[in-house]
Design a protein around this motif. Structure first.
Motif, PDB file in Angstrom:
ATOM      1  N   HIS A   1      48.745  37.954  49.562  1.00  0.00           N
ATOM      2  CA  HIS A   1      49.737  38.485  48.623  1.00  0.00           C
ATOM      3  C   HIS A   1      49.812  37.593  47.378  1.00  0.00           C
ATOM      4  N   ASN A   2      49.888  36.285  47.592  1.00  0.00           N
ATOM      5  CA  ASN A   2      49.974  35.354  46.462  1.00  0.00           C
ATOM      6  C   ASN A   2      48.704  35.379  45.615  1.00  0.00           C
ATOM      7  N   LEU A   3      47.552  35.598  46.248  1.00  0.00           N
ATOM      8  CA  LEU A   3      46.300  35.718  45.507  1.00  0.00           C
ATOM      9  C   LEU A   3      46.386  36.878  44.523  1.00  0.00           C
ATOM     10  N   TYR A   4      46.761  38.047  45.008  1.00  0.00           N
ATOM     11  CA  TYR A   4      46.839  39.214  44.135  1.00  0.00           C
ATOM     12  C   TYR A   4      47.887  39.036  43.045  1.00  0.00           C
ATOM     13  N   LYS A   5      49.016  38.486  43.404  1.00  0.00           N
ATOM     14  CA  LYS A   5      50.079  38.271  42.432  1.00  0.00           C
ATOM     15  C   LYS A   5      49.584  37.346  41.312  1.00  0.00           C
ATOM     16  N   GLY A   6      48.949  36.238  41.679  1.00  0.00           N
ATOM     17  CA  GLY A   6      48.433  35.293  40.682  1.00  0.00           C
ATOM     18  C   GLY A   6      47.255  35.847  39.903  1.00  0.00           C
TER      19      GLY A   6
ATOM     20  N   PRO B   1      41.548  35.548  36.842  1.00  0.00           N
ATOM     21  CA  PRO B   1      40.731  34.983  37.916  1.00  0.00           C
ATOM     22  C   PRO B   1      40.530  33.467  37.839  1.00  0.00           C
ATOM     23  N   SER B   2      40.668  32.889  36.659  1.00  0.00           N
ATOM     24  CA  SER B   2      40.468  31.433  36.553  1.00  0.00           C
ATOM     25  C   SER B   2      41.583  30.647  37.236  1.00  0.00           C
TER      26      SER B   2
END
Length: 189
Positions: A116-121, A127-128
């Motif tokens: 979830h945090n990956l997608y949010k960020g 992507p960087s």
């Protein structure tokens, strides 16, 4: 003659309680761990209740802050539950052959909070800004791997993924490996 296999220790981290005694007493008293979601703002969701683990502090189980940052909460729960189970078993790992102690811990999904945090960020910052620890934090076998590393268990390490039957199937896999003489003991669940 079949080799006898027994469960010698239990460790529980759950929405109903932390520790086997708290968990068991809550069950006997008809308590449940379902309530309003507090971990994030759920006002826009149709379902706003869930079973959340409350009062969990990774440091209480020997997980330092740096280690905790590199573990999804689901993995932290697994390490803590393993510590509780090992403590309950009274097994002194320093007196055991750690090459003969396995780790078979499964999950239905893996590190969902990390995902979830990956997608949010990713969508907010690009992507960087993706954390390089995303994959090691979220993959399904990380709980088993981290428990193995944390306790220095060097026997067979595996992850079972069978939806709601995962915990039972993990214990069954450990049982069979011990019964066949492949392991002397295992942390499983």
């Amino acid at each position: 003659m079949e080799k006898r296999v027994v469960i010698t220790g239990l460790g529980v981290i759950s929405p109903v309680g932390i520790g086997k005694d708290t968990f068991w007493n809550a069950l006997l008293n008809g308590e449940n761990g379902i309530g309003p979601i507090t971990h994030f703002d759920a006002t826009e969701y149709a379902a706003r209740i869930a079973g959340e683990v409350k009062g969990f502090n990774p440091g209480d189980y020997g997980i330092d802050r740096k280690e905790a940052r590199h573990m999804d909460p689901s993995t932290q729960f697994s390490v803590a539950a393993a510590k509780l189970a090992l403590d309950d078993s009274k097994m002194n790992l320093d007196e055991e052959d750690r090459d003969r102690i396995g780790t078979i811990i499964g999950t239905g999904i893996g590190g969902m909070e990390t995902l979830h945090n990956l997608y949010k960020g990713l969508f907010a910052k690009g992507p960087s800004r993706v954390n390089p620890f995303v994959v090691p934090k979220m993959i399904a076998n990380m709980a088993s791997g981290q428990v193995s590393i944390f306790f220095g268990l060097q026997g067979h390490c595996a992850s079972v993924v069978t939806a709601c039957a995962t915990g039972t199937n993990s214990i069954g896999a450990a049982y069979r490996m011990i019964q066949r003489g492949e392991l002397d003991a295992a942390v499983a669940g």
